[in-house]
Design a protein around this motif. Structure first.
Motif, PDB file in Angstrom:
ATOM      1  N   ARG A 142      11.974  45.844  37.275  1.00  0.00           N
ATOM      2  CA  ARG A 142      11.376  45.904  36.220  1.00  0.00           C
ATOM      3  C   ARG A 142       9.878  45.285  35.372  1.00  0.00           C
ATOM      4  N   VAL A 143      11.634  44.933  34.103  1.00  0.00           N
ATOM      5  CA  VAL A 143      11.014  44.160  32.740  1.00  0.00           C
ATOM      6  C   VAL A 143       9.883  42.634  33.084  1.00  0.00           C
ATOM      7  N   CYS A 144      10.590  41.635  34.426  1.00  0.00           N
ATOM      8  CA  CYS A 144       9.672  40.717  34.921  1.00  0.00           C
ATOM      9  C   CYS A 144       8.700  41.022  35.136  1.00  0.00           C
ATOM     10  N   ALA A 194      19.452  45.669  27.259  1.00  0.00           N
ATOM     11  CA  ALA A 194      19.265  47.394  26.263  1.00  0.00           C
ATOM     12  C   ALA A 194      18.874  48.270  26.608  1.00  0.00           C
ATOM     13  N   LEU A 195      17.789  47.920  28.000  1.00  0.00           N
ATOM     14  CA  LEU A 195      16.874  49.311  28.652  1.00  0.00           C
ATOM     15  C   LEU A 195      17.984  50.155  29.856  1.00  0.00           C
ATOM     16  N   ARG A 223       5.683  43.433  19.449  1.00  0.00           N
ATOM     17  CA  ARG A 223       4.295  43.852  20.193  1.00  0.00           C
ATOM     18  C   ARG A 223       4.756  44.336  21.499  1.00  0.00           C
ATOM     19  N   ALA A 224       6.140  43.055  22.092  1.00  0.00           N
ATOM     20  CA  ALA A 224       6.495  43.474  23.289  1.00  0.00           C
ATOM     21  C   ALA A 224       7.696  44.891  23.668  1.00  0.00           C
ATOM     22  N   PHE A 225       8.211  44.498  22.339  1.00  0.00           N
ATOM     23  CA  PHE A 225       9.021  45.512  22.343  1.00  0.00           C
ATOM     24  C   PHE A 225       8.082  47.487  22.589  1.00  0.00           C
ATOM     25  N   ALA A 230       6.458  51.883  25.655  1.00  0.00           N
ATOM     26  CA  ALA A 230       5.744  52.766  25.958  1.00  0.00           C
ATOM     27  C   ALA A 230       5.911  52.869  27.201  1.00  0.00           C
ATOM     28  N   GLN A 231       5.476  51.592  28.377  1.00  0.00           N
ATOM     29  CA  GLN A 231       5.962  51.450  29.709  1.00  0.00           C
ATOM     30  C   GLN A 231       7.259  52.183  30.655  1.00  0.00           C
ATOM     31  N   PHE A 232       8.510  52.356  29.226  1.00  0.00           N
ATOM     32  CA  PHE A 232       9.177  52.732  29.977  1.00  0.00           C
ATOM     33  C   PHE A 232       9.708  53.955  29.357  1.00  0.00           C
ATOM     34  N   GLN A 233       9.044  54.687  29.075  1.00  0.00           N
ATOM     35  CA  GLN A 233       9.438  55.635  27.856  1.00  0.00           C
ATOM     36  C   GLN A 233      10.948  55.399  27.044  1.00  0.00           C
TER      37      GLN A 233
END
Length: 428
Positions: A142-144, A194-195, A223-225, A230-233
């Protein structure tokens, strides 16, 4: 041999003279069942000191003495237990008590050998109760996808190290992002771990950068954080602290501390502690009085002339508490008074000036008289607080790193007259 080892032990550095990082990594390896795995390390340097072309190998005797006498005392283990996570297993502490270097092999250059850059000197838990590896793999996909990377980009070895550390320290997981590539490997690997930990109720405590443009990278990582959160709540991800290190000097420290830098923690070390720009302070120790008679060094170089006589020193302040100048005068003179207009001679000036201080502070205090202490010496905490207070009184013009304003020191008229008299060869 026993007496020899005892003598070596007394001269050797203690095992706790090390980074706490080494103790946490030891716990991580032990929990992963890898404490007995054979490993090899290399000691080398990248650049010769002082801009030279070579160095000389030294310190082998100290190294071998340390290894031959290495044992953690009970007090050492108790201290480590107080610093390690509270769920550290007693079996690990028993492992530390039995630890020695009897299986260590060292291959090194002989003492005094020439050494050049790149030459090698080899030497030889309770965590999340889930399949963290599988969870990290799912999150990595998901992150990639979110970052626009391929799954082959993040380094597998780095990810395995992150997972092992997260298993050992789920409540204190921090990732060093620049071992391979910050953007293609370190960041996505960290986010995946981390997720995955976040799903289990743990929160990563931060990331660290140790190379490259630290300011720019910190801003881009923040900014990436934010976009990933936001993308993964995962709103907690937005505020993950960013730590930076890498030979940070005074100028880089000021740059990283500016508003909007997104840097939360700055690790300083070699470049600030060892003062490479001026490793020594050129102090001067000269005679100024004999038997109550003033003495002065006379030289063609005005900068090397000394100020004669026993002196007192005062700091003159304005009505707002700002520093005006420091005044040197002969000890026999009456102290300057607040509100009194003074005629003084700034050092290096050809003409006097007048100043009317709102406050006057004596600078010299009597600490030792005829070998006896006159008052208790301040504690380290008191000295540190006083230093911070003193620095806070300087104006920004005096504190700036580039072309700072020079603080003014002046002589009283009587001291200036004595200097002129002795310089001309007259008697005081």
């Amino acid at each position: 041999m026993a007496a020899e080892r005892d003598a070596e032990g007394q001269a050797a550095a203690r095992p706790l003279l090390t980074d706490f990082y080494q103790a946490t990594m030891a716990l991580g390896y032990w929990r992963a069942g890898r404490a007995q795995d054979p490993a090899e390390f290399e000691l080398f340097f990248r650049r010769c000191p002082f801009g030279g072309a070579f160095a000389l190998a030294a310190g082998l005797r100290d190294c071998l003495r340390f290894l031959r006498t290495f044992r953690l005392l009970d007090s050492d283990v108790r201290f480590l237990a107080s610093m390690l996570p509270p769920d550290t297993e007693p079996a690990f502490l028993a492992h530390l008590r039995a630890l020695d270097c009897s299986a260590v092999t060292v291959r090194a250059l002989p003492e005094g050998s020439l050494a050049f850059p790149g030459m090698l000197a080899p030497a030889s838990g309770k965590g999340p109760r889930v399949d963290l590896v599988a969870s990290v793999k799912l999150w990595l996909e998901r992150v990639c996808a979110h970052l626009g990377l391929g799954l082959q980009d993040p380094h597998r070895g780095e990810r395995a190290a992150f997972v092992a550390y997260a298993l050992a320290f789920p409540q204190a997981f921090q990732g060093l992002l620049d071992t391979y590539s910050v953007w293609r490997s370190g960041l996505p690997n960290f986010l995946a771990v981390a997720l995955a930990l976040g799903e289990m109720g743990y929160r990563a405590v931060g990331v660290r950068l140790d190379s490259g443009d630290l300011l720019q990278q910190a801003q881009e990582i923040r900014r990436a954080f934010q976009t990933t959160a936001a993308q993964f709540q995962a709103p907690w991800l937005e505020a993950v602290p960013i730590a930076v290190s890498n030979n940070i000097d005074e100028e880089e420290l000021a740059r990283l501390a500016q508003e909007g830098s997104e840097v939360n923690i700055i690790g300083i070390g070699t470049s600030v502690v060892t003062c490479p720009q001026q490793p020594s302070l050129g102090c001067v120790y000269k005679l100024v009085s004999v038997g109550g008679q003033p003495r002065m060094k006379l030289t063609e170089d005005p900068e090397k002339q000394t100020l004669p006589g026993s002196k007192a020193a005062f700091r003159l302040l304005g009505s707002d508490g700002s520093l005006l100048l420091d005044l040197l005068q002969l000890a026999e003179e009456s102290p300057p008074q607040a509100g009194q207009e003074l005629r003084v001679w700034p050092r290096g000036a050809q003409e006097p000036c007048t100043v009317r201080p709102a406050q006057v502070e004596p600078l010299l205090r009597l600490w030792l008289q005829q070998g006896k202490l006159c008052e208790p010496l301040p504690s380290l905490a008191e000295s540190r607080a006083f230093a911070q207070q003193s620095l806070s009184r300087l104006s920004p013009a005096h504190r700036r790193l580039q072309s700072p304003a020079m603080y003014q020191v002046a002589l009283s008229e009587k001291l200036r007259a004595l200097v002129d008299s002795l310089s001309a060869g007259g008697l005081p």
